[in-house]
Design a protein around this motif. Structure first.
Motif, mmCIF file in Angstrom:
data_model
loop_
_atom_site.group_PDB
_atom_site.id
_atom_site.type_symbol
_atom_site.label_atom_id
_atom_site.label_comp_id
_atom_site.label_asym_id
_atom_site.label_seq_id
_atom_site.Cartn_x
_atom_site.Cartn_y
_atom_site.Cartn_z
ATOM 1 N N THR A 92 38.348 59.442 43.674
ATOM 2 C CA THR A 92 37.575 60.633 43.307
ATOM 3 C C THR A 92 36.686 60.362 42.101
ATOM 4 O O THR A 92 35.507 60.756 42.079
ATOM 5 C CB THR A 92 38.527 61.810 43.016
ATOM 6 N N ILE A 93 37.232 59.696 41.103
ATOM 7 C CA ILE A 93 36.429 59.349 39.921
ATOM 8 C C ILE A 93 35.279 58.421 40.317
ATOM 9 O O ILE A 93 34.138 58.599 39.877
ATOM 10 C CB ILE A 93 37.308 58.722 38.828
ATOM 11 N N GLY A 94 35.559 57.440 41.166
ATOM 12 C CA GLY A 94 34.516 56.525 41.627
ATOM 13 C C GLY A 94 33.417 57.239 42.401
ATOM 14 O O GLY A 94 32.226 56.965 42.209
ATOM 15 N N LEU A 95 33.810 58.155 43.284
ATOM 16 C CA LEU A 95 32.802 58.911 44.037
ATOM 17 C C LEU A 95 31.982 59.804 43.126
ATOM 18 O O LEU A 95 30.776 59.990 43.360
ATOM 19 C CB LEU A 95 33.486 59.747 45.124
ATOM 20 N N ASN A 96 32.573 60.341 42.082
ATOM 21 C CA ASN A 96 31.804 61.145 41.121
ATOM 22 C C ASN A 96 30.775 60.289 40.398
ATOM 23 O O ASN A 96 29.649 60.732 40.169
ATOM 24 C CB ASN A 96 32.733 61.810 40.114
ATOM 25 N N VAL A 97 31.146 59.077 40.039
ATOM 26 C CA VAL A 97 30.193 58.175 39.379
ATOM 27 C C VAL A 97 29.042 57.858 40.326
ATOM 28 O O VAL A 97 27.871 57.877 39.932
ATOM 29 C CB VAL A 97 30.912 56.895 38.903
ATOM 30 N N VAL A 98 29.355 57.587 41.598
ATOM 31 C CA VAL A 98 28.307 57.296 42.584
ATOM 32 C C VAL A 98 27.384 58.503 42.742
ATOM 33 O O VAL A 98 26.156 58.353 42.800
ATOM 34 C CB VAL A 98 28.940 56.893 43.941
ATOM 35 N N LEU A 99 27.957 59.696 42.804
ATOM 36 C CA LEU A 99 27.122 60.887 42.960
ATOM 37 C C LEU A 99 26.250 61.130 41.736
ATOM 38 O O LEU A 99 25.097 61.561 41.862
ATOM 39 C CB LEU A 99 27.999 62.109 43.221
ATOM 40 N N ILE A 100 26.769 60.873 40.554
ATOM 41 C CA ILE A 100 25.968 61.056 39.336
ATOM 42 C C ILE A 100 24.780 60.104 39.343
ATOM 43 O O ILE A 100 23.673 60.468 38.946
ATOM 44 C CB ILE A 100 26.850 60.865 38.083
ATOM 45 N N VAL A 101 24.979 58.889 39.837
ATOM 46 C CA VAL A 101 23.883 57.914 39.881
ATOM 47 C C VAL A 101 22.880 58.282 40.970
ATOM 48 O O VAL A 101 21.665 58.165 40.775
ATOM 49 C CB VAL A 101 24.453 56.493 40.112
ATOM 50 N N LYS A 102 23.342 58.766 42.112
ATOM 51 C CA LYS A 102 22.467 59.025 43.264
ATOM 52 C C LYS A 102 21.703 60.344 43.177
ATOM 53 O O LYS A 102 20.600 60.453 43.689
ATOM 54 C CB LYS A 102 23.291 59.032 44.563
ATOM 55 N N ILE A 103 22.292 61.378 42.565
ATOM 56 C CA ILE A 103 21.643 62.692 42.536
ATOM 57 C C ILE A 103 20.470 62.651 41.555
ATOM 58 O O ILE A 103 20.619 62.192 40.419
ATOM 59 C CB ILE A 103 22.653 63.787 42.127
ATOM 60 N N PRO A 104 19.317 63.167 41.981
ATOM 61 C CA PRO A 104 18.173 63.199 41.060
ATOM 62 C C PRO A 104 18.474 64.073 39.842
ATOM 63 O O PRO A 104 19.193 65.059 39.934
ATOM 64 C CB PRO A 104 17.065 63.816 41.909
ATOM 65 N N ARG A 105 17.899 63.708 38.728
ATOM 66 C CA ARG A 105 18.172 64.420 37.472
ATOM 67 C C ARG A 105 17.582 65.835 37.471
ATOM 68 O O ARG A 105 17.957 66.655 36.646
ATOM 69 C CB ARG A 105 17.586 63.643 36.285
ATOM 70 N N ALA A 106 16.697 66.133 38.383
ATOM 71 C CA ALA A 106 16.062 67.455 38.400
ATOM 72 C C ALA A 106 17.064 68.550 38.777
ATOM 73 O O ALA A 106 16.840 69.719 38.492
ATOM 74 C CB ALA A 106 14.917 67.465 39.404
ATOM 75 N N PHE A 107 18.181 68.196 39.415
ATOM 76 C CA PHE A 107 19.172 69.192 39.799
ATOM 77 C C PHE A 107 20.026 69.636 38.635
ATOM 78 O O PHE A 107 20.697 70.655 38.703
ATOM 79 C CB PHE A 107 20.072 68.660 40.905
ATOM 80 N N PHE A 108 20.044 68.864 37.563
ATOM 81 C CA PHE A 108 20.855 69.229 36.417
ATOM 82 C C PHE A 108 20.091 70.219 35.540
ATOM 83 O O PHE A 108 18.900 70.073 35.323
ATOM 84 C CB PHE A 108 21.228 67.995 35.589
ATOM 85 N N PRO A 109 20.751 71.221 35.003
ATOM 86 C CA PRO A 109 20.045 72.194 34.154
ATOM 87 C C PRO A 109 19.637 71.608 32.821
ATOM 88 O O PRO A 109 20.198 70.700 32.311
ATOM 89 C CB PRO A 109 21.066 73.313 33.954
#
Length: 71
Positions: A54-71
């Motif tokens: 789960t921690i590994g998948l969260n790291v992958v998602l943080i790297v893959k998701i564009p920064r524009a989705f973060f507030p």
């Protein structure tokens, strides 16, 4: 001494249908939680493996998701 006057004996109190249905539901949720907790405590290795995945998948998602989705 005030507790003797303020608190009621719950065993003698009559409850309605909705209260009994809610209590039955909450008892079911507690038994489900108790069963899952016993299973997790009986399988600590698998629990840790799932945690690290789960921690590994969260790291992958943080790297893959564009920064524009973060507030």
């Amino acid at each position: 001494m005030m507790c003797a006057y303020l608190l009621k004996n719950e065993r003698t109190e009559k409850h309605g249908r909705i209260y009994r249905a809610n209590e039955k539901f909450f008892d079911w949720v507690l038994s489900l939680y108790r069963g899952s907790l016993h299973w997790v405590l009986d399988h600590p290795t698998l629990t840790l493996v799932v945690l690290f995945i789960t921690i590994g998948l969260n790291v992958v998602l943080i790297v893959k998701i564009p920064r524009a989705f973060f507030p």
